[in-house]
Design an enzyme around this catalytic site. Structure first.
Site, PDB file in Angstrom:
ATOM      1  N   GLY A 194       0.824  -1.208   0.000  1.00 42.66           N
ATOM      2  CA  GLY A 194       0.000   0.000   0.000  1.00 42.66           C
ATOM      3  C   GLY A 194       0.854   1.251   0.000  1.00 42.66           C
ATOM      4  O   GLY A 194       1.969   1.286  -0.523  1.00 42.66           O
ATOM      5  N   GLY A 195       0.323   2.283   0.657  1.00 40.73           N
ATOM      6  CA  GLY A 195       1.000   3.577   0.687  1.00 40.73           C
ATOM      7  C   GLY A 195       2.400   3.500   1.261  1.00 40.73           C
ATOM      8  O   GLY A 195       3.246   4.351   0.972  1.00 40.73           O
ATOM      9  N   GLY A 236      17.608  13.905 -32.955  1.00 41.55           N
ATOM     10  CA  GLY A 236      17.380  14.400 -31.594  1.00 41.55           C
ATOM     11  C   GLY A 236      18.191  13.634 -30.565  1.00 41.55           C
ATOM     12  O   GLY A 236      18.607  14.176 -29.546  1.00 41.55           O
ATOM     13  N   ALA A 237      18.428  12.356 -30.868  1.00 39.99           N
ATOM     14  CA  ALA A 237      19.173  11.542 -29.899  1.00 39.99           C
ATOM     15  C   ALA A 237      20.631  11.979 -29.832  1.00 39.99           C
ATOM     16  O   ALA A 237      21.279  11.838 -28.800  1.00 39.99           O
ATOM     17  CB  ALA A 237      19.060  10.069 -30.256  1.00 39.99           C
TER      18      ALA A 237
HETATM   19  C1  HXC Z   1      -1.045  -4.036  13.228  1.00 39.55           C
HETATM   20  C2  HXC Z   1      -0.218  -5.920  12.232  1.00 39.55           C
HETATM   21  C3  HXC Z   1      -0.310  -5.317  10.956  1.00 39.55           C
HETATM   22  C4  HXC Z   1      -0.819  -4.005  10.903  1.00 39.55           C
HETATM   23  C5  HXC Z   1       0.501  -7.273  10.701  1.00 39.55           C
HETATM   24  N1  HXC Z   1       0.274  -7.132  12.022  1.00 39.55           N
HETATM   25  N2  HXC Z   1       0.137  -6.194  10.040  1.00 39.55           N
HETATM   26  N3  HXC Z   1      -0.582  -5.269  13.340  1.00 39.55           N
HETATM   27  N4  HXC Z   1      -1.174  -3.398  12.063  1.00 39.55           N
HETATM   28  N5  HXC Z   1      -0.913  -3.362   9.744  1.00 39.55           N
HETATM   29  C6  HXC Z   1       0.550  -8.083  13.089  1.00 39.55           C
HETATM   30  C7  HXC Z   1      -0.374  -9.286  13.059  1.00 39.55           C
HETATM   31  O1  HXC Z   1      -1.550  -8.981  13.762  1.00 39.55           O
HETATM   32  C8  HXC Z   1       0.468 -10.321  13.764  1.00 39.55           C
HETATM   33  O2  HXC Z   1       0.439 -10.071  15.151  1.00 39.55           O
HETATM   34  C9  HXC Z   1       1.865 -10.002  13.298  1.00 39.55           C
HETATM   35  O3  HXC Z   1       1.826  -8.648  12.855  1.00 39.55           O
HETATM   36  C10 HXC Z   1       2.341 -10.848  12.147  1.00 39.55           C
HETATM   37  O4  HXC Z   1       1.341 -10.839  11.136  1.00 39.55           O
HETATM   38  P1  HXC Z   1       0.854 -12.158  10.420  1.00 39.55           P
HETATM   39  O5  HXC Z   1      -0.345 -11.790   9.630  1.00 39.55           O
HETATM   40  O6  HXC Z   1       0.722 -13.260  11.428  1.00 39.55           O
HETATM   41  O7  HXC Z   1       2.102 -12.473   9.518  1.00 39.55           O
HETATM   42  P2  HXC Z   1       2.129 -13.041   8.045  1.00 39.55           P
HETATM   43  O8  HXC Z   1       1.231 -14.226   7.923  1.00 39.55           O
HETATM   44  O9  HXC Z   1       3.575 -13.211   7.714  1.00 39.55           O
HETATM   45  O10 HXC Z   1       1.515 -11.888   7.127  1.00 39.55           O
HETATM   46  C11 HXC Z   1       2.156 -10.656   6.991  1.00 39.55           C
HETATM   47  C12 HXC Z   1       1.250  -9.643   6.262  1.00 39.55           C
HETATM   48  C13 HXC Z   1      -0.123  -9.568   6.956  1.00 39.55           C
HETATM   49  C14 HXC Z   1       1.128 -10.057   4.792  1.00 39.55           C
HETATM   50  C15 HXC Z   1       1.994  -8.279   6.271  1.00 39.55           C
HETATM   51  O11 HXC Z   1       0.079  -9.392   8.348  1.00 39.55           O
HETATM   52  C16 HXC Z   1      -0.977  -8.456   6.456  1.00 39.55           C
HETATM   53  O12 HXC Z   1      -1.577  -8.570   5.387  1.00 39.55           O
HETATM   54  N6  HXC Z   1      -1.076  -7.402   7.247  1.00 39.55           N
HETATM   55  C17 HXC Z   1      -1.881  -6.273   6.927  1.00 39.55           C
HETATM   56  C18 HXC Z   1      -1.303  -5.532   5.777  1.00 39.55           C
HETATM   57  C19 HXC Z   1      -2.085  -4.277   5.464  1.00 39.55           C
HETATM   58  O13 HXC Z   1      -3.130  -4.355   4.831  1.00 39.55           O
HETATM   59  N7  HXC Z   1      -1.630  -3.164   6.025  1.00 39.55           N
HETATM   60  C20 HXC Z   1      -2.208  -1.900   5.803  1.00 39.55           C
HETATM   61  C21 HXC Z   1      -1.709  -1.465   4.425  1.00 39.55           C
HETATM   62  S1  HXC Z   1      -2.326   0.074   4.014  1.00 39.55           S
HETATM   63  P3  HXC Z   1       0.622 -11.189  16.252  1.00 39.55           P
HETATM   64  O14 HXC Z   1       0.353 -10.473  17.531  1.00 39.55           O
HETATM   65  O15 HXC Z   1      -0.352 -12.248  15.919  1.00 39.55           O
HETATM   66  O16 HXC Z   1       2.028 -11.657  16.128  1.00 39.55           O
HETATM   67  C22 HXC Z   1      -1.166   1.042   4.579  1.00 39.55           C
HETATM   68  C23 HXC Z   1      -1.536   2.447   4.412  1.00 39.55           C
HETATM   69  C24 HXC Z   1      -0.347   3.292   4.457  1.00 39.55           C
HETATM   70  O17 HXC Z   1      -0.182   0.711   5.059  1.00 39.55           O
HETATM   71  C25 HXC Z   1      -0.762   4.612   3.931  1.00 39.55           C
HETATM   72  C26 HXC Z   1       0.364   5.523   3.819  1.00 39.55           C
HETATM   73  C27 HXC Z   1      -0.006   6.728   3.051  1.00 39.55           C
END
Ligand code: HXC
Length: 520
Positions: free
Chosen positions: A172-173, A407-408
């Protein structure tokens, strides 16, 4: 007299919490999978014992975000300063074992602090990105954090080199922080980077795509051009970052690490002559030319998997650090297309910021013809090359090897765009267009009158030769000062090295302005 033991114990306990990241179990699991932790990565980067951590005891603002009772050691990011090959470098490393390396407000503030430190003290920043993105529980606090990090990346841009290692998820972002830095190194297989992943794309558009297609290191390095280097693992990523640093100054007011102690060597390199095929239609492999031109054949190529018709990278020529920009006739006949122009222009501007002289090797038929190129905006993208070269004030040395048309010719760092010296091989064809195209226009009238096909072919060959002699050679260009000198290929290394030494003291002042308006 001695410090009270309980104070030492307390310090050690607190330190250990931060050192253990998300817990010994999680660390062990990573190690089982062959993955480094955030701290392992910093250990691999820095000289042993040189790392000074910042804000190890930072705590997230738990009460504000309803995370009361949950300890997030170092708030999921290890930050600080250490030594890389004798120079200080700031770094931050996201800790996936702590809430998935997700970014909350304190996490962001720690990142910003390390970038600020780098700006203030004039040192590069290296980051390891390994994160689930915005920390969901912190809501707007996380988004605000990202905004602050992006702002800092932009503030640091042009002041100190910023290198990002994408070592895990970067979704994402969050991907915009790496994109705002100078170089991205992505670890193959273990890292992913995308704005919208396969699930989001499917939900929004119905399109079925794989992660390999949109978010893999291969896709980012060879299709979109987002990424500059692909590493096979964490250790390789660190090695690539160190190699890159070996060519860069620590900041924009320093010179790059030239090795000027050695006297110039004027020996001819006859091997360079041998690289030029007798048949003008046979392409030269510019990689071979570069290998012969640079010290020890050591060329550190950037974006080697993308827009291969233009080769860019760092090297030293008789000790002087240079950025090389070269047409590659082995791909798309070395033409400049949209991607090659984007690739070249950004690299040229990077070199300019960090006082790295540019060496341009020319062998191109021109801008790539085609509907997709025109409709894709080759005018806008190609203009980036012109803008980039014309606006750079570092030493610029150009070698025209063979074709340099239209041009190149101008775009590939001609004298007219500010080159300090332009050298041409006797094989250079500098002209408004190639002989075939030009003779169709110039001699059409005469040839149309000849009816006998054999006589026509004979006359055509004569006219082509005449065209080449009169209008497509380096001497016409040398005659008006657009070429400094015509040289034998074997003289190239010595002549370029001499030109670089003679231009290292270059100072060029342009009219003051906020910034130019490069076509984007
Ligand atoms: C809080 C998070 C988290 C998040 C993961 N965790 N992402 N906690 N906020 N965004 C935590 C999980 O709850 C878990 O906690 C631990 O991290 C490990 O995650 P898992 O899912 O068990 O690991 P894995 O299977 O390896 O998967 C990794 C992952 C997945 C692919 C990154 O966690 C995921 O899809 N997370 C969300 C990604 C996402 O959509 N983020 C927001 C993107 S938008 P525990 O306690 O169980 O260990 C964004 C906007 C930014 O970022 C904008 C900027 C302008």
């Amino acid at each position: 007299m001695a410090i009270e033991q309980h104070l030492v114990d307390e310090l050690r306990k607190r330190r250990q919490i931060a050192l253990d990241l998300g817990g010994k179990d999680k660390i062990a699991k990573r190690h089982e999978k062959g993955l480094m932790t955030a701290r392992d990565r910093l250990d691999a980067l820095f000289t042993k014992g040189s790392f000074q951590e910042f804000a190890m005891h930072a705590a997230h603002r738990a009460t504000l975000f309803g995370l009361m009772g949950k300890v997030l050691p170092a708030d999921g990011v290890v930050t600080g300063v250490g030594e890389v090959d004798g120079r200080p470098v700031a770094a931050f490393s996201q800790d996936f074992t702590t809430a998935g390396g997700s970014l909350g407000n304190m996490h962001a503030e720690k990142i910003c602090e390390s970038i600020d430190y780098a700006i203030k003290h004039g040192m590069p920043v290296i980051s390891f990105n390994d994160s689930g993105g915005a920390r969901i529980q912190e809501g707007i606090g996380s988004l605000s954090g990202y905004g602050k990090v992006f702002f800092k990346n932009v503030e640091a841009s042009g002041v100190v080199p910023q290198i990002t290692i994408i070592a895990g998820p970067c979704a994402g972002g969050a991907a915009y922080s790496p994109a705002l830095t100078d170089f991205q190194i992505m670890v193959n297989k273990q890292a992913t980077m995308f704005i919208c992943g396969p699930e989001v794309i499917k939900a929004a558009t119905g399109e079925v795509v794989t992660m390999e297609e949109v978010g893999s290191a291969a896709a980012n390095a060879s299709v979109s051009g987002n990424v500059h280097f692909v590493a096979s693992d964490d250790a390789h990523a660190v090695a690539l970052a160190k190699k890159l640093l070996s060519f860069l100054p620590s900041n924009n007011i320093m010179d790059p690490p030239h090795h000027l102690g050695v006297p110039l060597d004027y020996t001819k390199d006859t091997g360079m002559d041998e690289l030029v095929p007798a048949d003008g239609k046979q392409p030269i492999d510019v990689q071979q030319v570069i290998k012969r031109l640079v010290d020890d054949g050591d060329f550190f190529e950037v974006q080697m998997d993308w827009a291969k018709n233009l080769v860019i990278g760092f090297a030293r020529i008789q000790g002087i650090v240079v950025g090389i920009v070269a047409n590659q006739p082995m791909f798309k006949a070395g033409t400049l297309d949209i991607d090659a122009s984007d690739k070249g222009a950004r690299f040229i501007r990077f070199c300019n910021i960090f006082n790295i002289p540019l060496v341009t090797l020319v062998d191109t038929g021109g801008f790539l013809p085609g509907k997709a190129q025109e409709r894709g905006g080759i005018i806008r993208h190609g203009a980036k090359m012109l803008f980039a070269y014309a606006s750079t004030t570092v030493p610029k040395i150009t070698v025209i090897m063979r074709k340099s048309y239209g041009g190149a010719y101008i775009a590939m760092c001609s004298k007219e765009l500010g080159a300090d010296a332009v050298f041409a091989w006797p094989t250079a064809e500098i002209a408004v267009m190639g002989a075939e195209g030009a003779s169709n226009i110039l001699y059409k009238g005469e040839l149309d009158k000849i009816t006998d096909p054999e006589a026509k072919a004979k006359r055509r060959a004569e006219l082509l030769a005449e065209y080449r002699e009169k209008f497509s050679n380096p001497y016409q260009a040398a005659g008006i000062g657009s070429v400094t000198d015509v040289i034998e290929p074997s003289e190239t290394r010595a002549v370029v090295a001499r030109a670089l030494r003679n231009t290292l003291t270059k100072r060029e002042v342009r009219p003051p302005k906020k910034h130019g308006n490069i076509p984007l």
